[in-house]
Design a protein around this motif. Sequence first.
Motif, PDB file in Angstrom:
ATOM      1  N   ILE A 178       0.669  -1.173   0.169  1.00 50.88           N
ATOM      2  CA  ILE A 178      -0.092  -0.037  -0.386  1.00 50.88           C
ATOM      3  C   ILE A 178       0.880   1.220  -0.076  1.00 50.88           C
ATOM      4  CG2 ILE A 178      -2.042   1.602   1.390  1.00 50.88           C
ATOM      5  CD1 ILE A 178      -2.289  -1.213   2.415  1.00 50.88           C
ATOM      6  N   HIS A 179       0.765   1.861  -1.268  1.00 48.20           N
ATOM      7  CA  HIS A 179       1.115   3.009  -0.916  1.00 48.20           C
ATOM      8  C   HIS A 179       1.378   4.490  -0.423  1.00 48.20           C
ATOM      9  CE1 HIS A 179       3.212   7.277  -3.628  1.00 48.20           C
ATOM     10  NE2 HIS A 179       4.064   6.882  -2.642  1.00 48.20           N
ATOM     11  N   VAL A 180       1.845   5.140   0.311  1.00 46.89           N
ATOM     12  CA  VAL A 180       1.484   6.291   1.376  1.00 46.89           C
ATOM     13  C   VAL A 180       1.831   7.535   0.752  1.00 46.89           C
ATOM     14  CG1 VAL A 180       1.028   7.276   3.916  1.00 46.89           C
ATOM     15  CG2 VAL A 180       0.857   4.702   2.713  1.00 46.89           C
ATOM     16  N   PRO A 181       1.427   8.437  -0.311  1.00 48.50           N
ATOM     17  CA  PRO A 181       2.664   8.888  -0.589  1.00 48.50           C
ATOM     18  C   PRO A 181       2.224  10.792   0.606  1.00 48.50           C
ATOM     19  CG  PRO A 181       0.101   9.801  -1.891  1.00 48.50           C
ATOM     20  CD  PRO A 181       0.566   8.129  -0.798  1.00 48.50           C
ATOM     21  N   TYR A 182       3.459  10.965   0.818  1.00 53.60           N
ATOM     22  CA  TYR A 182       3.776  12.562   1.636  1.00 53.60           C
ATOM     23  C   TYR A 182       4.138  13.489   0.561  1.00 53.60           C
ATOM     24  CZ  TYR A 182       2.940   9.170   5.442  1.00 53.60           C
ATOM     25  OH  TYR A 182       2.495   8.406   6.366  1.00 53.60           O
ATOM     26  N   ARG A 183       4.543  14.584   1.276  1.00 57.20           N
ATOM     27  CA  ARG A 183       4.658  15.974   0.809  1.00 57.20           C
ATOM     28  C   ARG A 183       5.895  16.459   0.109  1.00 57.20           C
ATOM     29  NH1 ARG A 183       1.428  19.596   0.191  1.00 57.20           N
ATOM     30  NH2 ARG A 183       2.974  21.297   0.201  1.00 57.20           N
ATOM     31  N   GLY A 184       7.115  14.780   0.435  1.00 55.52           N
ATOM     32  CA  GLY A 184       8.376  14.887   0.743  1.00 55.52           C
ATOM     33  C   GLY A 184       9.369  14.419   1.240  1.00 55.52           C
ATOM     34  N   ALA A 185      10.597  14.217   1.206  1.00 56.54           N
ATOM     35  CA  ALA A 185      10.871  12.652   1.681  1.00 56.54           C
ATOM     36  C   ALA A 185      11.245  13.128   3.103  1.00 56.54           C
ATOM     37  CB  ALA A 185      12.383  12.610   0.881  1.00 56.54           C
ATOM     38  N   ASN A 186      10.929  14.054   3.479  1.00 58.39           N
ATOM     39  CA  ASN A 186      11.510  14.064   5.176  1.00 58.39           C
ATOM     40  C   ASN A 186      10.244  13.708   5.724  1.00 58.39           C
ATOM     41  OD1 ASN A 186      13.918  16.025   6.054  1.00 58.39           O
ATOM     42  ND2 ASN A 186      13.462  17.256   4.506  1.00 58.39           N
ATOM     43  N   GLN A 187       8.724  14.191   5.361  1.00 57.46           N
ATOM     44  CA  GLN A 187       7.925  13.484   5.628  1.00 57.46           C
ATOM     45  C   GLN A 187       7.378  11.886   5.954  1.00 57.46           C
ATOM     46  OE1 GLN A 187       7.837  16.498   4.117  1.00 57.46           O
ATOM     47  NE2 GLN A 187       7.359  17.919   4.804  1.00 57.46           N
ATOM     48  N   ALA A 188       7.707  11.268   5.180  1.00 55.26           N
ATOM     49  CA  ALA A 188       8.511   9.580   4.522  1.00 55.26           C
ATOM     50  C   ALA A 188       8.936   9.536   5.142  1.00 55.26           C
ATOM     51  CB  ALA A 188       8.241   9.993   3.313  1.00 55.26           C
ATOM     52  N   THR A 189       9.643   9.621   6.012  1.00 55.49           N
ATOM     53  CA  THR A 189      11.171   9.585   6.745  1.00 55.49           C
ATOM     54  C   THR A 189      10.890   9.262   8.034  1.00 55.49           C
ATOM     55  OG1 THR A 189      12.785  10.322   5.125  1.00 55.49           O
ATOM     56  CG2 THR A 189      13.316   9.510   7.128  1.00 55.49           C
ATOM     57  N   LEU A 190       9.552   9.835   8.318  1.00 54.39           N
ATOM     58  CA  LEU A 190       9.640  10.795   9.503  1.00 54.39           C
ATOM     59  C   LEU A 190       8.019  10.057   9.957  1.00 54.39           C
ATOM     60  CD1 LEU A 190       8.998  12.772  12.441  1.00 54.39           C
ATOM     61  CD2 LEU A 190       7.770  14.025  11.109  1.00 54.39           C
ATOM     62  N   ALA A 191       7.512   9.665   9.161  1.00 58.54           N
ATOM     63  CA  ALA A 191       6.593   8.675   9.133  1.00 58.54           C
ATOM     64  C   ALA A 191       7.098   7.322   9.494  1.00 58.54           C
ATOM     65  CB  ALA A 191       5.546   8.428   7.650  1.00 58.54           C
ATOM     66  N   VAL A 192       8.153   6.758   9.052  1.00 56.36           N
ATOM     67  CA  VAL A 192       8.952   5.724   8.980  1.00 56.36           C
ATOM     68  C   VAL A 192       9.316   5.642   9.883  1.00 56.36           C
ATOM     69  CG1 VAL A 192      10.473   3.878   8.855  1.00 56.36           C
ATOM     70  CG2 VAL A 192       9.796   5.564   6.778  1.00 56.36           C
ATOM     71  N   GLU A 193       9.216   6.545  11.614  1.00 54.31           N
ATOM     72  CA  GLU A 193      10.092   6.842  12.489  1.00 54.31           C
ATOM     73  C   GLU A 193       8.474   6.307  13.531  1.00 54.31           C
ATOM     74  OE1 GLU A 193      12.164  10.608  13.593  1.00 54.31           O
ATOM     75  OE2 GLU A 193      13.383  10.453  11.477  1.00 54.31           O
ATOM     76  N   GLN A 194       7.393   7.474  12.711  1.00 55.36           N
ATOM     77  CA  GLN A 194       6.408   6.705  13.884  1.00 55.36           C
ATOM     78  C   GLN A 194       5.399   6.026  13.928  1.00 55.36           C
ATOM     79  OE1 GLN A 194       4.703  11.074  12.735  1.00 55.36           O
ATOM     80  NE2 GLN A 194       5.743  12.030  14.430  1.00 55.36           N
ATOM     81  N   GLY A 195       5.898   4.914  12.877  1.00 55.77           N
ATOM     82  CA  GLY A 195       5.033   3.713  12.775  1.00 55.77           C
ATOM     83  C   GLY A 195       4.008   3.721  12.015  1.00 55.77           C
ATOM     84  N   GLU A 196       3.841   5.026  10.366  1.00 55.82           N
ATOM     85  CA  GLU A 196       2.734   5.418  10.115  1.00 55.82           C
ATOM     86  C   GLU A 196       3.031   4.145   8.670  1.00 55.82           C
ATOM     87  OE1 GLU A 196       2.111   9.385   8.789  1.00 55.82           O
ATOM     88  OE2 GLU A 196       2.573  10.185  11.381  1.00 55.82           O
ATOM     89  N   VAL A 197       4.144   3.776   8.232  1.00 51.09           N
ATOM     90  CA  VAL A 197       4.253   3.154   7.509  1.00 51.09           C
ATOM     91  C   VAL A 197       5.473   1.934   7.735  1.00 51.09           C
ATOM     92  CG1 VAL A 197       3.739   4.971   5.664  1.00 51.09           C
ATOM     93  CG2 VAL A 197       6.242   4.914   6.500  1.00 51.09           C
ATOM     94  N   PHE A 199       8.176   1.179   5.893  1.00 52.37           N
ATOM     95  CA  PHE A 199       9.403   1.474   5.124  1.00 52.37           C
ATOM     96  C   PHE A 199       8.841   2.281   3.940  1.00 52.37           C
ATOM     97  CE2 PHE A 199       7.762  -1.857   1.609  1.00 52.37           C
ATOM     98  CZ  PHE A 199       8.538  -1.511   0.903  1.00 52.37           C
ATOM     99  N   ALA A 200      10.056   2.978   4.058  1.00 50.35           N
ATOM    100  CA  ALA A 200      10.032   4.375   2.953  1.00 50.35           C
ATOM    101  C   ALA A 200      11.380   4.184   1.899  1.00 50.35           C
ATOM    102  CB  ALA A 200       9.292   5.043   3.382  1.00 50.35           C
ATOM    103  N   PHE A 201      11.068   4.610   0.669  1.00 49.58           N
ATOM    104  CA  PHE A 201      12.655   4.832   0.453  1.00 49.58           C
ATOM    105  C   PHE A 201      12.855   6.455   0.344  1.00 49.58           C
ATOM    106  CE2 PHE A 201      12.392   1.129  -2.324  1.00 49.58           C
ATOM    107  CZ  PHE A 201      13.917   0.855  -1.870  1.00 49.58           C
ATOM    108  N   ALA A 202      14.214   7.186   0.780  1.00 51.11           N
ATOM    109  CA  ALA A 202      14.414   7.967   1.017  1.00 51.11           C
ATOM    110  C   ALA A 202      15.817   8.777   0.639  1.00 51.11           C
ATOM    111  CB  ALA A 202      14.602   8.798   2.211  1.00 51.11           C
ATOM    112  N   ILE A 203      15.821   9.904   0.253  1.00 55.91           N
ATOM    113  CA  ILE A 203      17.901  10.632   0.349  1.00 55.91           C
ATOM    114  C   ILE A 203      17.955  10.218   0.820  1.00 55.91           C
ATOM    115  CG2 ILE A 203      18.739  12.030  -1.416  1.00 55.91           C
ATOM    116  CD1 ILE A 203      16.723  10.963  -2.870  1.00 55.91           C
ATOM    117  N   SER A 204      19.447   9.416   0.567  1.00 58.70           N
ATOM    118  CA  SER A 204      20.614   9.273   2.135  1.00 58.70           C
ATOM    119  C   SER A 204      21.081  10.561   2.654  1.00 58.70           C
ATOM    120  CB  SER A 204      21.879   8.274   1.127  1.00 58.70           C
ATOM    121  OG  SER A 204      22.341  10.054   0.668  1.00 58.70           O
TER     122      SER A 204
END
Length: 323
Positions: A178-197, A199-204
């Motif tokens: 299930i793909h969950v898009p966010y407004r940017g890679a920072n937000q996607a990584t924060l979603a990983v930290e908070q357990g919303e998703v 996993f996520a791909f983000a820039i190194s």
Amino acid sequence: MMRRRTALIGITALAAAPARAQDVFPNRPVRMIVPFAPGASSDTLARLITAKAAGPLGGSFVIDNRAGAGGLIAAQAVARATPDGYTLLWTGGTAITHAVMQANPGYDIFRDFTPVTEIAENPAVLAVRTASPFQDIAALLTAARRTGGGLRYGSGGVGTPAHMAGAALLKTIGAEGIHVPYRGANQATLAVEQGEVDFAFAISNIALPRQQQGAVRILVTAGSQRMAALPAVPTLAEVAPGVPPVTSTSSVVGPAGLPEAVTLRLHAAFRDAVQGDAALRTALEAEGGAIILSESPAAYAAAWPGQVERLRDLVRISGATIE
């Protein structure tokens, strides 16, 4: 009579002076359109490098943030701009991505831009939260197959390379998610930290510092080879053979028809700003990146077809689309 002729020559010279001044590039600030919100990692890098390039250029840059539509808004603005060197695009591949994924993005990737230079590159990485049960990529892929599409994966937006990387990984192993898009890679990584998703791909340069802080754990890197900072972490190609590298490239392009002299002057300014900058090189490498300065605008232009083909492969393998 002689005095009158001298006066006329003087008047003519004065009239020509403003015209000559206008021919000197740059004689006003250069607008760099950045397709990311203020404070995003790419925006920060754009501000840092344009500030360094202002000295060699003999002018100044103004950052114009045009976030939205995965970079489409920014790319369209530059494609339609006057080709005088005063409007440029800071792109991480967003212009190419939309040209590949959409039937009519509003511009032609080969016809409507003038390549100036590539500057730096960071690979994408797959991150999970530190408390995740997935200690390695094998465990995550096993769970993805077992859940029948129940794993949630984030990205910095629909149609971004990070979205396609996640979709390609799952499709290659015969799984869905299930793909969950966010407004940017920072937000996607924060979603990983908070357990919303899961996993996520983000820039190194976003994910690696957060791993060092203990907030996430990186299971895969998506460059063409293993990351020097994470030598034990496999590449995406190792776990999903056939999937091309997924990277974010910091590059500068202008609208089509940019005069050669202006293009070369801009390239030289960015070259002088980053070439031999040991502190910048060290900072990029610490975040998994590298300086990949183009030898010339022509060399950058020659690399475009290969970049487009790589993205086409990623789109085909992932099946990702922009609604």
